[in-house]
Enzyme design. Structure first.
Site, PDB file in Angstrom:
ATOM      1  N   LYS A  66       0.852  -1.214  -0.205  1.00  0.00           N
ATOM      2  CA  LYS A  66       0.036   0.163   0.121  1.00  0.00           C
ATOM      3  C   LYS A  66       0.969   1.081  -0.096  1.00  0.00           C
ATOM      4  O   LYS A  66       0.620   2.221  -0.720  1.00  0.00           O
ATOM      5  CB  LYS A  66      -0.886   0.011   1.173  1.00  0.00           C
ATOM      6  CG  LYS A  66      -1.984  -1.209   1.206  1.00  0.00           C
ATOM      7  CD  LYS A  66      -2.897  -1.083   2.170  1.00  0.00           C
ATOM      8  CE  LYS A  66      -2.618  -1.547   3.662  1.00  0.00           C
ATOM      9  NZ  LYS A  66      -2.149  -2.770   3.771  1.00  0.00           N
ATOM     10  N   THR A  67       1.833   1.025   0.982  1.00  0.00           N
ATOM     11  CA  THR A  67       2.799   2.358   0.814  1.00  0.00           C
ATOM     12  C   THR A  67       3.662   2.443  -0.439  1.00  0.00           C
ATOM     13  O   THR A  67       3.748   3.537  -0.947  1.00  0.00           O
ATOM     14  CB  THR A  67       3.819   2.263   1.986  1.00  0.00           C
ATOM     15  OG1 THR A  67       3.115   1.701   3.294  1.00  0.00           O
ATOM     16  CG2 THR A  67       4.573   3.508   2.456  1.00  0.00           C
ATOM     17  N   ASP A 111      -1.098   5.733   7.064  1.00  0.00           N
ATOM     18  CA  ASP A 111      -1.218   4.249   7.413  1.00  0.00           C
ATOM     19  C   ASP A 111      -2.252   3.974   8.353  1.00  0.00           C
ATOM     20  O   ASP A 111      -2.250   4.682   9.467  1.00  0.00           O
ATOM     21  CB  ASP A 111       0.288   3.860   7.521  1.00  0.00           C
ATOM     22  CG  ASP A 111       0.250   2.392   7.147  1.00  0.00           C
ATOM     23  OD1 ASP A 111      -0.643   1.973   6.395  1.00  0.00           O
ATOM     24  OD2 ASP A 111       1.510   1.849   7.303  1.00  0.00           O
ATOM     25  N   THR A 160      -5.699  -1.986   7.310  1.00  0.00           N
ATOM     26  CA  THR A 160      -5.707  -3.328   7.134  1.00  0.00           C
ATOM     27  C   THR A 160      -7.105  -4.024   7.762  1.00  0.00           C
ATOM     28  O   THR A 160      -7.509  -5.139   7.521  1.00  0.00           O
ATOM     29  CB  THR A 160      -4.975  -4.033   7.975  1.00  0.00           C
ATOM     30  OG1 THR A 160      -4.833  -3.431   9.614  1.00  0.00           O
ATOM     31  CG2 THR A 160      -3.224  -3.949   7.413  1.00  0.00           C
ATOM     32  N   ARG A 219       6.881  -8.329   0.715  1.00  0.00           N
ATOM     33  CA  ARG A 219       7.414  -7.860   2.227  1.00  0.00           C
ATOM     34  C   ARG A 219       8.046  -9.117   2.796  1.00  0.00           C
ATOM     35  O   ARG A 219       9.280  -9.399   3.174  1.00  0.00           O
ATOM     36  CB  ARG A 219       6.780  -7.314   3.162  1.00  0.00           C
ATOM     37  CG  ARG A 219       7.534  -6.623   4.208  1.00  0.00           C
ATOM     38  CD  ARG A 219       6.670  -5.849   5.388  1.00  0.00           C
ATOM     39  NE  ARG A 219       6.192  -4.663   4.854  1.00  0.00           N
ATOM     40  CZ  ARG A 219       5.150  -3.898   5.473  1.00  0.00           C
ATOM     41  NH1 ARG A 219       4.480  -4.610   6.570  1.00  0.00           N
ATOM     42  NH2 ARG A 219       4.566  -3.005   5.071  1.00  0.00           N
TER      43      ARG A 219
END
Ligand code: ADE
Length: 331
Positions: A66-67, A111, A160, A219
């Site tokens: 997302k980032t 976030d 999330t 990640r």
């Protein structure tokens, strides 16, 4: 408040994460539908001559990018980006400082926006709609409100936990995008790209093994690649082979499904202390010695995705697949 990490303050993993992050739109693998739709929104806003595209909300499990997407958008739009998070903004004054420092067309990325406190959340509504910040200055009888005009910007909220976002906040986003888990093939491409960037020699089978244990999350895949590389450098000539990969995962306690000790603890607790369930979140957290939000955000999404846990109206239940994986008898 907002993230201001200098390279000197970052540990090796963070520096490498930045090095591996796609720098151009074309380098970002996967999430094709989301990428296409975002680009249309940006292009349409540019064609209309809007000062900033609409606010957007990204939701999906952690580590799905997302980032990274927000960074790429800033690059595409050739604008600045400010990064912060819901829990980092504690006071209204802090949020006001961030907002008043934005320039026209900037992206503000928040976030874990579901964790923004109520005062900040309500303060941000008129900002999102009319770019008006209503500030209360002074207190007691001297208190008065000032209206500040904020330059037009695009808020990108990430979460999330979409269900924890209030209705009014959700409604203020022009578009909502769900990021999906990646496919095995996409993760393999990401591992190959990262290995090339790190200068690590790796074969197809090792890439496949890493991808299989990555929880279909970039990640995690990159983190596993780095750990396997450590083993290759210490035990061999730095070349990653299937044998080295197996040894690394054995030593790191990462099993064939990518489960680690924390996940196994949750499953074992559910099976042994609750006879497989159903167990409520609170009870499961207490019995497994884990925090409720860690279970919700870290462990459970993947265990549900691979069909090891089912969420029912009466609580969490371990499936036959989970019993089989742990070599426990299901009767
Ligand atoms: N690294 C992390 N996420 C990635 C992605 N989606 N594509 C390419 N590299 C990545």
């Amino acid at each position: 408040m907002t993230k201001k990490t200098t390279p000197e303050q970052m540990d090796e993993d963070q520096t490498l994460d930045l090095a591996l992050r796609p720098k151009r739109w074309e380098e970002y693998i996967g999430q094709e539908k989301v990428k296409r739709n975002i680009r249309i929104i940006i292009e349409a806003a540019e064609k209309r001559g809007d000062k900033a595209p609409e606010h957007m909300l990204f939701h999906g499990n952690s580590g799905l990018g997302k980032t990274t997407l927000a960074y790429l958008m800033a690059k595409e739009m050739k604008t600045g980006i400010r990064i912060t998070s819901g829990p980092a903004v504690k006071k209204a004054g802090e949020l006001a400082a961030i907002l008043t420092n934005l320039s026209e067309g900037d992206i503000l990325f928040i976030d874990e926006i579901h964790r923004l406190n109520k005062v900040c959340e309500e303060m941000i509504y008129p900002v999102l709609e009319e770019f008006n910040l209503n500030l209360v200055v002074g207190n007691g009888p001297m208190a008065r409100t000032v209206d500040l005009k904020i330059p037009q910007f695009t808020l990108i909220g990430a979460t999330t936990q979409l269900a924890l976002l209030s209705g009014p906040l959700r409604n203020r986003f022009g578009a909502t995008f769900r990021l999906e888990p990646y496919s095995q093939k996409e993760i393999e491409k990401i591992v190959k790209r990262s290995a090339d960037l790190l200068g690590v020699e790796i074969d197809k089978e090792s890439i496949k093994k890493i991808a299989e244990r990555s929880r279909f999350t970039p990640r995690v895949a990159n983190r596993l690649l780095k750990r396997v590389r450590d083993f290759a450098q210490v035990k061999k000539d730095g070349k990653v082979t299937p044998e080295i990969t197996d040894t690394a995962f054995k030593n790191l306690n990462v099993d064939k499904k990518g489960l680690e000790s924390g996940d196994i603890n949750i499953l074992n607790t559910l099976i042994e202390k609750f006879d497989g369930g159903p167990a409520g979140l609170k009870a499961l957290a207490a019995a497994s010695n884990e925090r409720q939000d860690t279970i919700l955000e870290i462990y459970e999404p993947y265990l549900v995705q691979i069909d090891f846990i089912k969420r029912t109206s009466r609580g969490r239940v371990a499936t036959k697949k989970a019993y089989d994986h742990l070599n426990k008898s299901y009767d």
